[in-house]
Design an enzyme around this catalytic site. Structure first.
Site, PDB file in Angstrom:
ATOM      1  N   LYS A  54       0.843  -1.209   0.000  1.00 16.13           N
ATOM      2  CA  LYS A  54       0.000   0.000   0.000  1.00 16.13           C
ATOM      3  C   LYS A  54       0.866   1.243   0.000  1.00 16.13           C
ATOM      4  O   LYS A  54       2.054   1.173   0.330  1.00 16.13           O
ATOM      5  CB  LYS A  54      -0.904  -0.028   1.236  1.00 16.13           C
ATOM      6  CG  LYS A  54      -0.133  -0.080   2.547  1.00 16.13           C
ATOM      7  CD  LYS A  54      -1.030  -0.476   3.713  1.00 16.13           C
ATOM      8  CE  LYS A  54      -0.252  -0.421   5.016  1.00 16.13           C
ATOM      9  NZ  LYS A  54      -1.034  -0.875   6.164  1.00 16.13           N
ATOM     10  N   ARG A 152     -10.338   0.369  14.733  1.00 16.42           N
ATOM     11  CA  ARG A 152     -10.398   0.990  13.409  1.00 16.42           C
ATOM     12  C   ARG A 152     -11.570   0.350  12.668  1.00 16.42           C
ATOM     13  O   ARG A 152     -12.703   0.550  13.060  1.00 16.42           O
ATOM     14  CB  ARG A 152      -9.047   0.810  12.700  1.00 16.42           C
ATOM     15  CG  ARG A 152      -8.816   1.741  11.551  1.00 16.42           C
ATOM     16  CD  ARG A 152      -7.352   1.782  11.117  1.00 16.42           C
ATOM     17  NE  ARG A 152      -6.832   0.511  10.636  1.00 16.42           N
ATOM     18  CZ  ARG A 152      -5.555   0.324  10.264  1.00 16.42           C
ATOM     19  NH1 ARG A 152      -4.680   1.322  10.320  1.00 16.42           N
ATOM     20  NH2 ARG A 152      -5.142  -0.853   9.841  1.00 16.42           N
ATOM     21  N   HIS A 181      -6.170  -6.945  13.370  1.00 16.63           N
ATOM     22  CA  HIS A 181      -4.961  -6.105  13.331  1.00 16.63           C
ATOM     23  C   HIS A 181      -4.609  -5.666  14.753  1.00 16.63           C
ATOM     24  O   HIS A 181      -5.500  -5.382  15.548  1.00 16.63           O
ATOM     25  CB  HIS A 181      -5.230  -4.884  12.440  1.00 16.63           C
ATOM     26  CG  HIS A 181      -4.009  -4.118  12.035  1.00 16.63           C
ATOM     27  ND1 HIS A 181      -2.876  -4.714  11.519  1.00 16.63           N
ATOM     28  CD2 HIS A 181      -3.733  -2.786  12.071  1.00 16.63           C
ATOM     29  CE1 HIS A 181      -1.967  -3.775  11.244  1.00 16.63           C
ATOM     30  NE2 HIS A 181      -2.462  -2.602  11.581  1.00 16.63           N
ATOM     31  N   ARG A 240       1.374 -10.532   7.685  1.00 16.27           N
ATOM     32  CA  ARG A 240       1.287  -9.347   6.812  1.00 16.27           C
ATOM     33  C   ARG A 240       2.321  -8.290   7.208  1.00 16.27           C
ATOM     34  O   ARG A 240       1.969  -7.176   7.568  1.00 16.27           O
ATOM     35  CB  ARG A 240      -0.106  -8.684   6.917  1.00 16.27           C
ATOM     36  CG  ARG A 240      -1.299  -9.567   6.734  1.00 16.27           C
ATOM     37  CD  ARG A 240      -2.599  -8.747   6.756  1.00 16.27           C
ATOM     38  NE  ARG A 240      -2.746  -7.919   7.941  1.00 16.27           N
ATOM     39  CZ  ARG A 240      -3.349  -8.284   9.063  1.00 16.27           C
ATOM     40  NH1 ARG A 240      -3.893  -9.491   9.169  1.00 16.27           N
ATOM     41  NH2 ARG A 240      -3.425  -7.446  10.076  1.00 16.27           N
ATOM     42  N   TYR A 293      13.529  31.608   4.485  1.00 21.88           N
ATOM     43  CA  TYR A 293      12.294  32.258   4.950  1.00 21.88           C
ATOM     44  C   TYR A 293      12.326  32.470   6.461  1.00 21.88           C
ATOM     45  O   TYR A 293      12.797  31.618   7.213  1.00 21.88           O
ATOM     46  CB  TYR A 293      11.090  31.357   4.640  1.00 21.88           C
ATOM     47  CG  TYR A 293      10.746  31.241   3.179  1.00 21.88           C
ATOM     48  CD1 TYR A 293      10.438  32.358   2.420  1.00 21.88           C
ATOM     49  CD2 TYR A 293      10.702  29.994   2.565  1.00 21.88           C
ATOM     50  CE1 TYR A 293      10.097  32.235   1.079  1.00 21.88           C
ATOM     51  CE2 TYR A 293      10.364  29.858   1.233  1.00 21.88           C
ATOM     52  CZ  TYR A 293      10.062  30.988   0.496  1.00 21.88           C
ATOM     53  OH  TYR A 293       9.724  30.852  -0.824  1.00 21.88           O
ATOM     54  N   CYS A 340      12.654  24.850   2.349  1.00 24.05           N
ATOM     55  CA  CYS A 340      11.690  25.447   1.416  1.00 24.05           C
ATOM     56  C   CYS A 340      10.986  24.327   0.640  1.00 24.05           C
ATOM     57  O   CYS A 340      11.271  23.155   0.838  1.00 24.05           O
ATOM     58  CB  CYS A 340      12.403  26.369   0.430  1.00 24.05           C
ATOM     59  SG  CYS A 340      13.463  27.599   1.221  1.00 24.05           S
ATOM     60  N   MET A 341      10.099  24.691  -0.259  1.00 25.68           N
ATOM     61  CA  MET A 341       9.362  23.667  -1.001  1.00 25.68           C
ATOM     62  C   MET A 341      10.287  22.829  -1.887  1.00 25.68           C
ATOM     63  O   MET A 341      10.174  21.602  -1.953  1.00 25.68           O
ATOM     64  CB  MET A 341       8.280  24.316  -1.875  1.00 25.68           C
ATOM     65  CG  MET A 341       7.402  23.292  -2.578  1.00 25.68           C
ATOM     66  SD  MET A 341       6.253  24.036  -3.736  1.00 25.68           S
ATOM     67  CE  MET A 341       5.127  24.861  -2.643  1.00 25.68           C
ATOM     68  N   ASP A 342      11.224  23.489  -2.554  1.00 29.06           N
ATOM     69  CA  ASP A 342      12.015  22.799  -3.578  1.00 29.06           C
ATOM     70  C   ASP A 342      13.514  22.777  -3.301  1.00 29.06           C
ATOM     71  O   ASP A 342      14.275  22.174  -4.057  1.00 29.06           O
ATOM     72  CB  ASP A 342      11.789  23.487  -4.928  1.00 29.06           C
ATOM     73  CG  ASP A 342      10.317  23.738  -5.171  1.00 29.06           C
ATOM     74  OD1 ASP A 342       9.557  22.758  -5.162  1.00 29.06           O
ATOM     75  OD2 ASP A 342       9.926  24.910  -5.325  1.00 29.06           O
TER      76      ASP A 342
HETATM   77  C1  PLP Z   1      -0.335  -1.555   7.007  1.00 28.96           C
HETATM   78  C2  PLP Z   1      -0.908  -2.800   7.533  1.00 28.96           C
HETATM   79  C3  PLP Z   1      -0.075  -3.889   7.814  1.00 28.96           C
HETATM   80  C4  PLP Z   1       1.433  -3.810   7.797  1.00 28.96           C
HETATM   81  O1  PLP Z   1       1.862  -3.152   8.985  1.00 28.96           O
HETATM   82  P1  PLP Z   1       3.420  -3.007   9.323  1.00 28.96           P
HETATM   83  O2  PLP Z   1       3.432  -2.349  10.659  1.00 28.96           O
HETATM   84  O3  PLP Z   1       4.009  -2.124   8.271  1.00 28.96           O
HETATM   85  O4  PLP Z   1       4.012  -4.356   9.328  1.00 28.96           O
HETATM   86  C5  PLP Z   1      -0.697  -5.085   8.159  1.00 28.96           C
HETATM   87  N1  PLP Z   1      -2.036  -5.169   8.249  1.00 28.96           N
HETATM   88  C6  PLP Z   1      -2.874  -4.119   8.021  1.00 28.96           C
HETATM   89  C7  PLP Z   1      -4.333  -4.286   8.156  1.00 28.96           C
HETATM   90  C8  PLP Z   1      -2.330  -2.891   7.667  1.00 28.96           C
HETATM   91  O5  PLP Z   1      -3.133  -1.858   7.458  1.00 28.96           O
END
Ligand code: PLP
Length: 403
Positions: A54, A152, A181, A240, A293, A340-342
């Site tokens: 992601k 969540r 999670h 994961r 700035y 700065c931005m750039d």
């Molecule tokens: C992002 C995410 C992960 C991975 O988490 P890490 O801390 O980067 O290992 C696993 N499961 C879910 C649902 C996530 O949103």
């Protein structure tokens, strides 16, 4: 083999690898393979590996990371948005792809056509997907998300069996997996360890309650990066890990901690990304003159200041301020004045050995010469390494290396 691919998604034809901007990021794919192997070494036979890609693989480039994950034997990929899954499918990735965030009903057709696996956790969305899938003559595999304490998305542990039954009884959907999670798996505080253990037990009870209905829950999964190392009992059927795949240690689970605890099976993760730039100008600054700035930085003596063409528009957050120190010829130099931005300015001191066009490493792995890592910047700026690499903007071309 040594290869270089330059990817700049928003401005596709500008970078050909020769005519490139001074500021770019190297992505070390050898380090990615190392990190995947380190994780695989911690898994029991049969436990699947799902690699979250992601947020453009935490800023590293979802498509190249996904291809390497496939080569390394990953079983599943995970994205947050449907659009991220579509990008992978268009790039020819055929591995199953789990969409971790809740989809919009308007995205169902795309999910089905692209063979993405949605995460769902309420009867309304399950029924709506069932209608769309049935109308398309398809049966869509779903992973049921259970909230065991993250707060969540996810159904409550109590609702899980009924939702599993609803999925089981619907023609257009099937239960391919159940997952949860963790909120504090990266903390070593006793109350956080107790909390995570309660999450694991709750999840085990949820799985059992689904089995008690005679329904097979499919692939059960829970472990993020920290849990892969810290809670082997939470590996279930699949893990994961994201962050560790990209070479960083989560929270309290540092390399020293891990290898102190288990010296027989040492872990050594290698960050994938370094961000490089170049000193494009050096100027002499007189005592009393200000830089950037807000005139926050004023020279205390006659000195040299260098300019690099990278700023918050590239992902070097303004709030890093002078906490951002860059490596030039094996020495650290701080930013001076506001980013700065750039562009931003680097304090080179009074008698500086730095010359115009010298290479600057903003951060990166030590093995590749950086004296400051994304983790170091994160620690000093009060954030986490995830935010540093995710924040490197698309206008910074990624150069893929086989090292
Ligand atoms: C992002 C995410 C992960 C991975 O988490 P890490 O801390 O980067 O290992 C696993 N499961 C879910 C649902 C996530 O949103």
């Amino acid at each position: 083999m040594f290869y270089t691919i330059v990817v700049a998604k928003k401005i596709p034809n500008q970078y050909d690898g020769y005519n490139m901007r001074a500021t770019f990021a190297n992505i070390y794919m050898g380090n990615l393979r190392n990190n995947i192997e380190q994780v695989q070494g911690k898994l029991s036979p049969g436990v699947k590996l799902c690699i979250p890609v992601k947020a453009d693989a935490y800023g590293h480039g979802a498509v190249p990371v996904a291809h390497t994950a496939v080569d390394c034997g990953a079983d599943y990929l995970a994205v947050a948005a449907v659009s991220e899954g579509v990008e992978l499918r268009k790039a020819g990735i055929t591995l199953p792809i789990l969409v971790l965030s809740l989809p919009q009903p308007s995205e169902f057709t795309e999910i089905i056509e692209r063979h993405l696996t949605p995460s769902l956790c309420d009867s309304e969305l399950i029924k709506m997907l069932n209608v769309t899938a049935t109308a398309m003559g398809r049966r869509v595999p779903i992973h049921l998300k259970v909230d065991t304490g993250m707060g969540r998305i996810g159904c409550s542990p109590k609702e899980a069996p009924d939702l599993a039954k609803l999925i089981f009884q619907s023609q257009g959907v099937s239960l391919e997996g159940v997952f949860t999670h963790f909120a504090v798996s990266d903390s070593l505080l006793p109350e956080d360890v107790a909390y995570t253990k309660r999450q694991i037990e709750t999840f085990q009870r949820v799985i059992q309650s689904i089995r008690d209905l005679g329904i097979e829950p499919g692939i059960c999964h829970a472990a993020n990066s920290a849990a892969v190392f810290q809670y082997p009992e939470a590996h279930f059927d699949m893990v994961r890990p994201g962050l560790v795949i990209y070479g960083y240690y989560p929270g309290d689970i540092t390399e020293e901690y891990l290898n102190g605890k288990n010296p027989q099976a040492p872990v050594h993760l290698k960050p994938l990304m370094d961000v490089r730039s170049s000193i494009v100008a050096i100027k002499q600054v007189k005592r009393g003159e200000s830089i950037s700035y807000g005139r926050q930085w004023v020279a205390q003596e006659d000195c040299h200041v260098g300019v690099i063409p990278a700023g918050y528009g590239d992902g070097l957050l303004r709030r890093y301020g002078e906490n951002l120190q860059v490596t030039i010829n094996g020495r650290l130099y701080p930013v001076c004045g506001r980013i700065c931005m750039d562009q931003c300015m680097i304090y080179l001191g009074v008698d500086s050995p730095v010359s115009r066009w010298d290479e600057v490493i903003v951060f990166g792995p030590r093995e590749h010469g950086a004296l400051q890592s994304a983790q170091d910047i994160a620690d000093k700026a009060g954030t986490i390494s995830y935010e540093i690499t995710c924040g490197i903007d698309q206008r910074v071309p990624r150069v893929y290396k086989d090292e």
